[in-house]
Motif scaffolding. Structure first.
Motif, PDB file in Angstrom:
ATOM      1  N   LEU C   7     -26.859  54.374 104.914  1.00 56.52           N
ATOM      2  CA  LEU C   7     -25.953  53.327 104.423  1.00 56.52           C
ATOM      3  C   LEU C   7     -25.192  52.688 105.570  1.00 56.52           C
ATOM      4  O   LEU C   7     -25.017  51.464 105.618  1.00 56.52           O
ATOM      5  N   ILE C   8     -24.742  53.547 106.514  1.00 56.06           N
ATOM      6  CA  ILE C   8     -23.983  53.007 107.650  1.00 56.06           C
ATOM      7  C   ILE C   8     -24.858  52.060 108.466  1.00 56.06           C
ATOM      8  O   ILE C   8     -24.447  50.952 108.831  1.00 56.06           O
ATOM      9  N   LYS C   9     -26.108  52.487 108.710  1.00 55.84           N
ATOM     10  CA  LYS C   9     -27.029  51.622 109.477  1.00 55.84           C
ATOM     11  C   LYS C   9     -27.250  50.300 108.748  1.00 55.84           C
ATOM     12  O   LYS C   9     -27.215  49.226 109.355  1.00 55.84           O
ATOM     13  N   PHE C  10     -27.453  50.430 107.421  1.00 59.58           N
ATOM     14  CA  PHE C  10     -27.704  49.228 106.631  1.00 59.58           C
ATOM     15  C   PHE C  10     -26.503  48.280 106.727  1.00 59.58           C
ATOM     16  O   PHE C  10     -26.661  47.077 106.955  1.00 59.58           O
ATOM     17  N   GLY C  11     -25.305  48.880 106.585  1.00 55.23           N
ATOM     18  CA  GLY C  11     -24.097  48.060 106.686  1.00 55.23           C
ATOM     19  C   GLY C  11     -23.999  47.384 108.040  1.00 55.23           C
ATOM     20  O   GLY C  11     -23.674  46.196 108.144  1.00 55.23           O
ATOM     21  N   LEU C  12     -24.339  48.150 109.077  1.00 57.56           N
ATOM     22  CA  LEU C  12     -24.262  47.600 110.434  1.00 57.56           C
ATOM     23  C   LEU C  12     -25.222  46.418 110.590  1.00 57.56           C
ATOM     24  O   LEU C  12     -24.863  45.368 111.152  1.00 57.56           O
ATOM     25  N   ILE C  13     -26.433  46.593 110.049  1.00 55.36           N
ATOM     26  CA  ILE C  13     -27.425  45.512 110.159  1.00 55.36           C
ATOM     27  C   ILE C  13     -26.910  44.265 109.453  1.00 55.36           C
ATOM     28  O   ILE C  13     -26.964  43.156 109.999  1.00 55.36           O
ATOM     29  N   VAL C  14     -26.357  44.475 108.251  1.00 59.19           N
ATOM     30  CA  VAL C  14     -25.863  43.318 107.490  1.00 59.19           C
ATOM     31  C   VAL C  14     -24.745  42.628 108.260  1.00 59.19           C
ATOM     32  O   VAL C  14     -24.722  41.399 108.398  1.00 59.19           O
ATOM     33  N   VAL C  15     -23.828  43.456 108.803  1.00 54.30           N
ATOM     34  CA  VAL C  15     -22.691  42.870 109.517  1.00 54.30           C
ATOM     35  C   VAL C  15     -23.166  42.086 110.737  1.00 54.30           C
ATOM     36  O   VAL C  15     -22.740  40.944 110.969  1.00 54.30           O
ATOM     37  N   ILE C  16     -24.094  42.674 111.493  1.00 59.54           N
ATOM     38  CA  ILE C  16     -24.564  41.989 112.704  1.00 59.54           C
ATOM     39  C   ILE C  16     -25.295  40.703 112.344  1.00 59.54           C
ATOM     40  O   ILE C  16     -25.109  39.657 112.978  1.00 59.54           O
ATOM     41  N   ILE C  91     -34.115  38.762 114.973  1.00 55.56           N
ATOM     42  CA  ILE C  91     -34.385  40.182 115.200  1.00 55.56           C
ATOM     43  C   ILE C  91     -34.049  40.614 116.616  1.00 55.56           C
ATOM     44  O   ILE C  91     -34.087  41.797 116.918  1.00 55.56           O
ATOM     45  N   GLY C  92     -33.705  39.665 117.484  1.00 54.59           N
ATOM     46  CA  GLY C  92     -33.437  40.035 118.869  1.00 54.59           C
ATOM     47  C   GLY C  92     -32.197  40.900 119.023  1.00 54.59           C
ATOM     48  O   GLY C  92     -32.101  41.709 119.945  1.00 54.59           O
ATOM     49  N   SER C  93     -31.237  40.746 118.099  1.00 56.61           N
ATOM     50  CA  SER C  93     -29.953  41.423 118.298  1.00 56.61           C
ATOM     51  C   SER C  93     -29.995  42.891 117.889  1.00 56.61           C
ATOM     52  O   SER C  93     -28.984  43.574 117.957  1.00 56.61           O
ATOM     53  N   ALA C  94     -31.183  43.406 117.492  1.00 54.34           N
ATOM     54  CA  ALA C  94     -31.245  44.767 116.950  1.00 54.34           C
ATOM     55  C   ALA C  94     -30.936  45.834 117.991  1.00 54.34           C
ATOM     56  O   ALA C  94     -30.446  46.905 117.650  1.00 54.34           O
ATOM     57  N   LEU C 111     -22.523  51.985 117.283  1.00 56.80           N
ATOM     58  CA  LEU C 111     -22.455  50.540 117.034  1.00 56.80           C
ATOM     59  C   LEU C 111     -23.695  49.862 117.615  1.00 56.80           C
ATOM     60  O   LEU C 111     -23.607  48.925 118.384  1.00 56.80           O
ATOM     61  N   GLN C 112     -24.855  50.367 117.243  1.00 58.78           N
ATOM     62  CA  GLN C 112     -26.100  49.783 117.715  1.00 58.78           C
ATOM     63  C   GLN C 112     -27.123  50.041 116.630  1.00 58.78           C
ATOM     64  O   GLN C 112     -27.201  51.145 116.103  1.00 58.78           O
ATOM     65  N   VAL C 113     -27.895  49.028 116.281  1.00 63.82           N
ATOM     66  CA  VAL C 113     -28.810  49.214 115.159  1.00 63.82           C
ATOM     67  C   VAL C 113     -29.846  50.268 115.509  1.00 63.82           C
ATOM     68  O   VAL C 113     -30.077  51.210 114.782  1.00 63.82           O
ATOM     69  N   THR C 114     -30.487  50.116 116.653  1.00 61.54           N
ATOM     70  CA  THR C 114     -31.455  51.125 117.060  1.00 61.54           C
ATOM     71  C   THR C 114     -31.478  51.215 118.578  1.00 61.54           C
ATOM     72  O   THR C 114     -31.453  50.199 119.265  1.00 61.54           O
ATOM     73  N   ASP C 115     -31.488  52.451 119.068  1.00 59.38           N
ATOM     74  CA  ASP C 115     -31.540  52.634 120.519  1.00 59.38           C
ATOM     75  C   ASP C 115     -32.956  53.034 120.878  1.00 59.38           C
ATOM     76  O   ASP C 115     -33.271  54.200 121.011  1.00 59.38           O
ATOM     77  N   ILE C 116     -33.849  52.032 120.966  1.00 57.75           N
ATOM     78  CA  ILE C 116     -35.203  52.407 121.337  1.00 57.75           C
ATOM     79  C   ILE C 116     -35.284  52.554 122.840  1.00 57.75           C
ATOM     80  O   ILE C 116     -34.511  51.960 123.599  1.00 57.75           O
ATOM     81  N   ASN C 117     -36.254  53.345 123.226  1.00 59.51           N
ATOM     82  CA  ASN C 117     -36.433  53.747 124.610  1.00 59.51           C
ATOM     83  C   ASN C 117     -36.715  52.555 125.513  1.00 59.51           C
ATOM     84  O   ASN C 117     -36.495  52.600 126.709  1.00 59.51           O
ATOM     85  N   VAL C 118     -37.208  51.467 124.956  1.00 54.87           N
ATOM     86  CA  VAL C 118     -37.657  50.340 125.770  1.00 54.87           C
ATOM     87  C   VAL C 118     -36.910  49.073 125.364  1.00 54.87           C
ATOM     88  O   VAL C 118     -37.490  48.014 125.225  1.00 54.87           O
ATOM     89  N   GLY C 119     -35.587  49.214 125.166  1.00 55.49           N
ATOM     90  CA  GLY C 119     -34.792  48.112 124.630  1.00 55.49           C
ATOM     91  C   GLY C 119     -34.940  46.808 125.383  1.00 55.49           C
ATOM     92  O   GLY C 119     -35.101  45.745 124.782  1.00 55.49           O
ATOM     93  N   VAL C 120     -34.928  46.880 126.714  1.00 58.32           N
ATOM     94  CA  VAL C 120     -35.017  45.654 127.511  1.00 58.32           C
ATOM     95  C   VAL C 120     -36.345  44.962 127.242  1.00 58.32           C
ATOM     96  O   VAL C 120     -36.407  43.737 127.040  1.00 58.32           O
ATOM     97  N   LEU C 121     -37.416  45.786 127.196  1.00 63.26           N
ATOM     98  CA  LEU C 121     -38.730  45.191 126.973  1.00 63.26           C
ATOM     99  C   LEU C 121     -38.838  44.617 125.563  1.00 63.26           C
ATOM    100  O   LEU C 121     -39.516  43.615 125.347  1.00 63.26           O
ATOM    101  N   TYR C 122     -38.162  45.256 124.619  1.00 58.24           N
ATOM    102  CA  TYR C 122     -38.182  44.744 123.250  1.00 58.24           C
ATOM    103  C   TYR C 122     -37.617  43.327 123.209  1.00 58.24           C
ATOM    104  O   TYR C 122     -38.207  42.413 122.622  1.00 58.24           O
ATOM    105  N   ILE C 123     -36.459  43.155 123.863  1.00 55.22           N
ATOM    106  CA  ILE C 123     -35.850  41.817 123.892  1.00 55.22           C
ATOM    107  C   ILE C 123     -36.803  40.822 124.529  1.00 55.22           C
ATOM    108  O   ILE C 123     -36.995  39.696 124.045  1.00 55.22           O
ATOM    109  N   PHE C 124     -37.417  41.287 125.584  1.00 58.70           N
ATOM    110  CA  PHE C 124     -38.369  40.449 126.300  1.00 58.70           C
ATOM    111  C   PHE C 124     -39.505  40.011 125.372  1.00 58.70           C
ATOM    112  O   PHE C 124     -39.909  38.851 125.344  1.00 58.70           O
ATOM    113  N   GLY C 125     -39.997  40.995 124.590  1.00 61.41           N
ATOM    114  CA  GLY C 125     -41.078  40.685 123.666  1.00 61.41           C
ATOM    115  C   GLY C 125     -40.656  39.701 122.596  1.00 61.41           C
ATOM    116  O   GLY C 125     -41.398  38.771 122.267  1.00 61.41           O
TER     117      GLY C 125
END
Lengths: 165, 165, 344
Positions: C7-16, C91-94, C111-125
């Motif tokens: 629920l917290i994640k969902f709320g965070l996504i909605v807020v962002i 979807i870039g702000s995830a 305060l981050q939707v998801t901390d994936i291991n390759v965050g910089v590359l994700y944004i790049f993609g």
């Protein structure tokens, strides 16, 4: 060819210096200039609420004048219509009936007086032609309308308000 | 597991659509979708780095260039080159050869065993980098030389030949 | 994962999501106001006090307008184009860390939707995916100007992605991680990356301008040459999506720049502040600081737009390939040398 006047100035295209090639100093300077404008007072005015003063010889909407006793000055001589280069003015004359002396100054008056504001070019020739000093272009800017018919102004819009009001 | 089957089904559908789409631009777009499903496959295998690289390089760069070229081509019916019977024959032979090779290799391999990773985090950047630059350093560098030679070849092709008069 | 966490994640996504939409909405207003101030004007001031309701009026207008799909456009793709543009923008702000973890009672809220291991590359993609919206829309319009705009957008994005990636590589050498969360944590206090990577930041910001198609690199929608560029044939809310996607992109790239180079939610003296106001208010102040940085960057985007004239197409390509890429490679080499000899 040889220049006769010798006024021709030949410009040399100098190669850019490194600072000019880098392009960044110029950008920084330009952004400084725009930032200065950011804090400057704006030069515009908020039009419908605030108005700039018109110049003294501004020619706006026409008004048909009254004399000192509040009578209409126009005698429907038609000189204004004749002088109008845009053919914007038309009128119908009528004879003053007894008892109407306080309404019309002359024995003949304009029963209908119409100006087509879409035709009018605001040249002021009607003003000059009028022998009775009855018409002046001393009004405001003509307001906008939605249909063309509404731009034909009759006496209801043109004649000055009566004195005692 | 069910996710895998859904995605696998989608990848097969999209790759079939790549072949059957009439419009080449649609075909490229389906190819992009196919690559996208591949990205999801990589994520399911916990190979984050590969997934993102597939995303950036294949979907983000190579397919953009594909699309770019397709959009610039004039792909009308009448500009399509006529298909000779000889070309058709060659196509049939080549397709048959491919089929034989695939069938033969499948038979030679026997039933493939499911790959079990010793280290489930192998796909993460850190581990992948260590493996690439340790164990597989030589093949990695050799492949980079291959890319370099391809680049040199491309430059050579793109360069205009000096005109010999 | 517990239900509460979900629920917290969902709320965070909605807020962002809401925040990025509202920021983008008011960026349109801010753009017009800022433009007005730079030109000694007033700007929109009719809808509500100081024109504050102007974005709503604009949005209403966009919805009401007639929807036109050209006869010879390819129907589905014509609709897919703007949808894709706005989706990739959102979807870039995830992966952006919006603040330090909050400690509410015993619970730790990231305060981050998801901390994936390759965050910089994700944004790049995501950025590289963004160009599809423009390309598909431009092609589907069946209009030569749209097509030219689309092609310009594609070649511009690909060219500038390279130097952007090279600029990021130097940053990754300094930080040693691809996770945006760790990058933000490493810039604790005043150890902002821009101090260690000034050249990299310069390259990155130029590329960010090119990737978001903002002036001076707004060639895909260059009015003087291409009428409207890729959105020539679009009207109504589909046009609105394209324009809106540009502002969301601007917001996300501002957030990325603030996180990568300007310390994200970090500010000098943050430990002292957190110790004094507690573990809930402290991180929230960090979030406010991050948003202040983002708004400064958005203002910078607008400032540049109203100062620098548009580049010519060959100048754009020259800058990308002949200047920025060599500079970025030099930056990598320089960073390597400095790190080897002086340590970090």
């Amino acid at each position: 060819m040889e220049s006769l006047s010798n006024k021709k100035k030949v410009l040399e295209a100098k190669p850019l210096t490194l600072a000019e090639k880098a392009y960044l100093p110029a950008i920084v300077r330009g952004m400084g200039i725009t930032l200065k404008h950011f804090f400057k007072k704006d030069v515009t005015i908020r039009y419908p609420e605030q108005k700039r003063e018109f110049s003294e010889n501004f020619r706006g909407m026409h008004s048909l004048k009254r004399d000192e006793q509040g009578r209409e000055r126009c005698t429907a001589c038609g000189l204004c219509a004749l002088s109008c280069p845009a053919e914007a003015i038309t009128m119908t004359a009528a004879e003053r009936q007894p008892g109407e002396e306080n309404l019309y100054r002359e024995e003949k008056y304009a029963a209908v007086y119409e100006i087509n504001m879409l035709r009018c070019i605001f040249c002021g020739l009607c003003e000059e032609a009028c022998p009775k000093e009855a018409i002046y272009l001393d009004g405001d800017i003509v307001p906008s309308e939605f249909i063309r018919k509404d731009f034909i102004y009759g006496k209801d819009k043109l004649v000055e308000a009566p004195l005692n009001q | 597991m069910s996710t895998f089957y859904v995605i696998a089904f989608l990848s097969i559908v999209f790759s079939l659509l790549v072949i059957f789409a009439k419009n080449p631009v649609h075909s490229v777009l389906y190819l992009i979708l196919t690559f996208f499903t591949f990205t999801i496959h990589y994520i399911l295998l916990n190979a984050q780095f590969l997934a993102v690289v597939n995303f950036i390089v294949y979907m983000g760069a190579i397919m953009v260039l594909f699309l770019f070229v397709m959009m610039l081509l004039n792909l009308n019916k009448d500009t399509e080159p006529g298909k000779h019977n000889l070309a058709k024959l060659a196509g049939v032979i080549a397709g048959g050869c491919l089929l034989v090779v695939i069938a033969g290799s499948l038979k030679a391999l026997g039933k493939s065993e499911p790959v079990v990773l010793q280290n489930p985090d192998l796909g993460l950047v850190k581990n992948l980098g260590k493996v690439l630059f340790g164990e597989f350093l030589l093949p990695f560098e050799v492949s980079s030389v291959l890319l370099l030679s391809a680049m040199v070849g491309a430059v050579l092709l793109a360069k205009k030949e000096p005109r010999t008069v | 994962m517990e239900l509460a966490d979900i629920l917290i994640k969902f709320g965070l996504i909605v807020v962002i999501f809401l925040i990025s939409l509202v920021v983008a909405m008011y960026s349109t207003y801010a753009e017009r106001k800022v433009a007005a101030f730079f030109q000694d004007r007033v700007g929109p001031n009719r809808a509500g006090p100081w024109g504050i309701l102007q974005p709503l009026a604009d949005g209403g207008k966009m919805f009401m307008k007639e929807e036109i799909i050209p006869n010879r456009a390819s129907g589905l793709l014509f609709i897919v184009g703007p949808s894709l543009a706005i989706m990739t923008a959102c979807i870039g702000s995830a992966v952006i860390p919006w603040g330090q973890p909050l400690h509410i009672g015993s619970k730790v809220v990231d305060l981050q939707v998801t901390d994936i291991n390759v965050g910089v590359l994700y944004i790049f993609g995501v950025v590289s995916l963004g160009v599809y919206g423009i390309m598909i829309g431009g092609w589907a319009s069946n209009n030569k100007y749209s097509l030219l705009g689309a092609i310009r957008a594609a070649s511009q994005n690909i060219s500038y992605e390279i130097s952007m990636g090279l600029a990021i590589i130097a940053l990754l050498m300094v930080n040693g991680t691809l996770s945006l969360k760790e990058i933000a944590e490493q810039q604790h206090g005043w150890h902002w990356n821009v101090i260690y990577q000034p050249l990299g930041f310069l390259i990155f910001i130029v590329c960010a301008f090119a990737e978001t198609n903002r002036s001076p690199f707004d060639l895909p929608e260059c009015e003087t040459e291409l009428i409207g560029g890729y959105h020539t044939e679009y009207s109504s809310m589909k046009l609105g999506f394209y324009l809106f996607a540009e502002y969301i992109n601007m917001f996300v790239s501002s957030a990325v720049m603030a996180t990568l180079y300007f310390g994200g939610y970090n500010y000098p003296g943050m430990d002292w502040v957190t110790a004094h106001v507690g573990p809930v208010i402290g991180p929230l102040i960090g979030t406010v600081v991050l948003f202040a940085k983002i708004f400064l960057f958005i203002f910078f985007f607008m400032w540049v737009r109203w100062t620098i004239p548009r580049f010519r197409y060959d100048q754009l390509m020259n800058l990308g390939w002949r200047t920025l890429i060599p500079l970025a490679i030099a930056n990598i080499v320089l960073t390597g040398i400095i790190m080897t000899f002086f340590g970090k």
